[in-house]
Design a protein around this motif. Structure first.
Motif, PDB file in Angstrom:
ATOM      1  N   CYS A 400      37.044  36.160  46.212  1.00  0.00           N
ATOM      2  CA  CYS A 400      36.017  37.148  45.859  1.00  0.00           C
ATOM      3  C   CYS A 400      36.620  38.382  45.195  1.00  0.00           C
ATOM      4  CB  CYS A 400      35.231  37.548  47.097  1.00  0.00           C
ATOM      5  SG  CYS A 400      36.230  38.268  48.416  1.00  0.00           S
ATOM      6  N   VAL A 401      37.951  38.544  45.275  1.00  0.00           N
ATOM      7  CA  VAL A 401      38.591  39.697  44.616  1.00  0.00           C
ATOM      8  C   VAL A 401      38.382  39.660  43.107  1.00  0.00           C
ATOM      9  CG1 VAL A 401      40.322  39.914  46.439  1.00  0.00           C
ATOM     10  CG2 VAL A 401      40.860  38.577  44.391  1.00  0.00           C
ATOM     11  N   LYS A 402      37.999  38.509  42.550  1.00  0.00           N
ATOM     12  CA  LYS A 402      37.769  38.400  41.103  1.00  0.00           C
ATOM     13  C   LYS A 402      36.675  39.356  40.629  1.00  0.00           C
ATOM     14  CE  LYS A 402      36.911  33.993  41.165  1.00  0.00           C
ATOM     15  NZ  LYS A 402      36.555  32.618  40.712  1.00  0.00           N
ATOM     16  N   LYS A 403      35.832  39.792  41.544  1.00  0.00           N
ATOM     17  CA  LYS A 403      34.741  40.697  41.175  1.00  0.00           C
ATOM     18  C   LYS A 403      35.264  41.988  40.565  1.00  0.00           C
ATOM     19  CE  LYS A 403      30.415  42.532  42.979  1.00  0.00           C
ATOM     20  NZ  LYS A 403      30.446  43.889  42.438  1.00  0.00           N
ATOM     21  N   SER A 404      36.399  42.487  41.075  1.00  0.00           N
ATOM     22  CA  SER A 404      36.899  43.776  40.590  1.00  0.00           C
ATOM     23  C   SER A 404      38.377  43.776  40.237  1.00  0.00           C
ATOM     24  CB  SER A 404      36.649  44.859  41.654  1.00  0.00           C
ATOM     25  OG  SER A 404      37.391  44.593  42.831  1.00  0.00           O
ATOM     26  N   TYR A 405      39.184  42.910  40.895  1.00  0.00           N
ATOM     27  CA  TYR A 405      40.647  42.987  40.770  1.00  0.00           C
ATOM     28  C   TYR A 405      41.202  41.565  40.749  1.00  0.00           C
ATOM     29  CZ  TYR A 405      45.325  45.041  41.915  1.00  0.00           C
ATOM     30  OH  TYR A 405      46.645  45.443  41.908  1.00  0.00           O
ATOM     31  N   PRO A 406      40.999  40.845  39.623  1.00  0.00           N
ATOM     32  CA  PRO A 406      41.374  39.432  39.564  1.00  0.00           C
ATOM     33  C   PRO A 406      42.848  39.169  39.844  1.00  0.00           C
ATOM     34  CG  PRO A 406      40.033  40.044  37.671  1.00  0.00           C
ATOM     35  CD  PRO A 406      40.375  41.311  38.372  1.00  0.00           C
TER      36      PRO A 406
END
Length: 428
Positions: A400-406
C-alpha cells in the motif's frame, strides 16, 4: 496480498527524500489551468499523483511524462474529454477537482476506491444545495455526478474540516466571472496546507487576499500563467526516515527545503521536543541516535504525522498524548484505530481516545504480525520502529506504500533493512 517480514536491525545511511505529494498535486493542477507550457520537475509517480495527472487529462489537459517530471500544456478553461474521473484512493485529487469540474456546466462523475468512496464531501454538497447546482451521489458516497455551473459570491466553510475543501475552492473561484469570498466560520486547522495552495497559486500568477485566515478574497476573471516548477522534498515521508535514524544509527535526509511551507515540517520541532538530536544544513537534515521522551502533540495542523509519531512514542520513555486528532478517523483508514490496534498487537501500550491517543512508552516491543489497513502511513510507521522489536515484524498488505512512496521498501533496504517477503493470492 503482499507480506513483508522485517528482521530487526538498526539502520543508517544517506537518502534523498522523495518529492512532496502535496506540492506536486497543486503544481499539476495549476499548470493544467495555465496558458502556455509548464515544466514540473522532480516527481515521484505515486498512485495519488498518477490519479491527479489522469484526471487532468480527462479534463482536456495535455500532459507528457518524462523520467521524473512532466510537460503540461495548459488550458485556461477545462473541457470534458472523459466524463468519468477515477480518483483511485486520492482524497486530494477528488476534493481539489470537484469545484473545477463544477465550473464547466457539463456532467462529470467522480469515482474512487477503498475508503475514498465514503470519505465526507458535505461542505461541497452544502454549497451545491445553496446554489441549486445539480448533483447526485450514492447515499452520500461515490460515485458523485456534478452537473452545473458554480457561481461567484460568498462561500461559508468550516475551518475544522479538511483544508482540501478550501484549497479546491481556491483553485476554481479565480476562474469565475465575478469576485468571490471564502468565509471561514470556525478556527482554521491545517493552515500550512492553505499556505501551500496560496503559494502555488501565486507562482502561477493567481492572487488571493488572505485576511488572517478568516476570509479569502478572490478576484474573478484571473488567468493562470505557465511557469517552471521543481517539486521540493516531502517532510511527510522524511518523518519515517528520521524516525528510523533516531532509533537506528543515524540518517541524513537530502533534498528538503529549509524554508518549506509544508505542514509536516513540524516533524523537526516535535522530534526535538522529544529529545531527538537534529542538525539542519541547508537542504540536508541529519538525525543521530537519540533517547526520546514522551510529550504532548497537537495534531490539528499536521494530522498526517500522527501514525509515525505514535509509533515513535511507543518506544520512547514516559507518556505521550496526541490531541486534536479526530480527523484521522476519516483518512485512508481510521488512523487512530489502526495505529493503536497494530501497535498494541506487537506489545505497545496505546490507549485510543475519541480525538487522540495516550501512549505509554516501552523500551522494546515484541514484534509479530500486523496489518497495514491498506494505509500507506500505517505500514511505514510500523516499519520505522522495527529495529525496536525483539522478534521479526510482519506487515500484511505492505505494498500500500505505492499510494505515496513507491520506493519506500527499496530505500529501507538501502539503509540496511533486512526484509523477506511473500505474496498470497497473486499470479506471476
Amino acid at each position: 496480498m503482499q507480506y513483508k517480514i522485517i528482521n530487526p536491525v538498526k539502520l543508517s545511511g544517506n537518502i534523498t527524500v522523495p518529492p512532496s505529494k502535496s506540492d506536486c498535486h497543486r503544481a499539476v493542477i495549476c499548470a493544467g489551468l495555465s496558458e502556455g507550457v509548464s515544466e514540473i520537475e522532480n516527481i515521484t509517480f505515486s498512485e495519488d499523483i498518477e490519479a491527479t495527472c489522469e484526471a487532468m487529462k480527462q479534463l482536456g489537459i495535455n500532459i507528457v511524462k518524462f523520467k521524473d517530471g512532466l510537460i503540461v500544456k495548459g488550458e485556461n478553461k477545462l473541457s470534458v474529454k472523459e466524463s468519468n474521473i477515477h480518483c483511485c484512493q486520492s482524497g486530494s485529487t477528488l476534493r481539489f477537482l470537484i469545484p473545477l469540474a463544477a465550473t464547466l456546466g457539463e456532467k462529470v462523475t467522480f469515482e474512487g476506491e477503498g475508503k475514498l468512496v465514503e470519505r465526507p464531501l458535505k461542505p461541497y454538497y452544502d454549497i451545491f444545495n445553496s446554489q441549486k447546482l445539480q448533483y447526485k451521489n450514492q447515499d452520500g458516497k461515490l460515485p458523485l455526478t456534478v452537473n452545473g455551473v458554480l457561481k461567484s459570491g460568498e462561500y461559508k466553510v468550516k475551518g475544522n474540516i479538511s483544508s482540501q475543501f478550501i484549497s479546491g475552492l481556491l483553485f476554481a473561484l479565480p476562474l469565475l466571472q465575478g469576485d468571490s469570498k471564502i468565509i471561514i466560520t470556525t478556527e482554521l486547522e491545517s493552515k500550512p496546507y492553505i499556505d501551500m495552495t496560496l503559494d502555488m497559486l501565486d507562482k502561477f500568477s493567481i492572487k488571493i487576499e488572505n485576511n488572517n485566515y478568516k476570509e479569502f478574497i478572490i478576484k474573478g476573471n484571473q488567468k493562470y500563467k505557465s511557469c517552471k516548477h521543481i517539486v521540493e522534498g516531502d517532510f511527510s515521508q522524511a518523518a519515517f526516515l528520521l524516525t528510523i535514524g533516531i532509533l537506528g544509527e543515524g540518517i541524513k535526509c537530502r533534498g528538503l527545503n529549509a524554508k518549506s511551507l509544508q505542514a509536516d515540517k513540524a516533524i523537526l520541532d516535535i522530534l526535538r521536543s522529544m529529545g531527538a538530536q537534529i542538525i539542519e544544513n541547508g537542504g540536508e537534515i541529519e538525525v543521530s541516535p537519540s533517547k526520546t521522551q514522551g510529550t504532548v502533540i497537537d495534531a490539528s495542523q499536521c494530522p498526517d504525522l500522527v501514525p509515525v509519531l505514535a509509533a515513535l512514542a511507543s518506544v520512547s520513555e514516559g507518556t505521550t498524548e496526541i490531541v486534536n486528532a479526530a480527523r484521522l478517523r476519516i483518512k485512508e483508514s481510521d488512523r487512530l484505530a489502526a495505529i493503536s490496534s497494530e501497535l498494541n498487537k506487537i506489545g505497545a501500550d496505546v490507549e485510543e481516545k475519541e480525538d487522540g491517543l495516550i501512549i505509554r512508552g516501552k523500551d522494546k516491543l515484541r514484534g509479530g504480525e500486523t496489518y497495514s489497513w491498506n494505509d500507506h502511513r500505517i505500514a511505514m510507521a510500523l516499519a520505522s520502529i522495527s529495529s525496536k522489536c525483539t522478534e521479526p515484524l510482519i506487515i500484511k498488505d505492505s505494498n500500500c506504500v505505492k499510494k505515496s512512496y513507491p520506493e519506500f521498501w527499496q530505500h529501507f533496504r538501502k539503509l540496511g533493512g533486512n526484509i523477506d517477503e511473500w505474496s498470497v493470492g497473486e499470479q506471476y
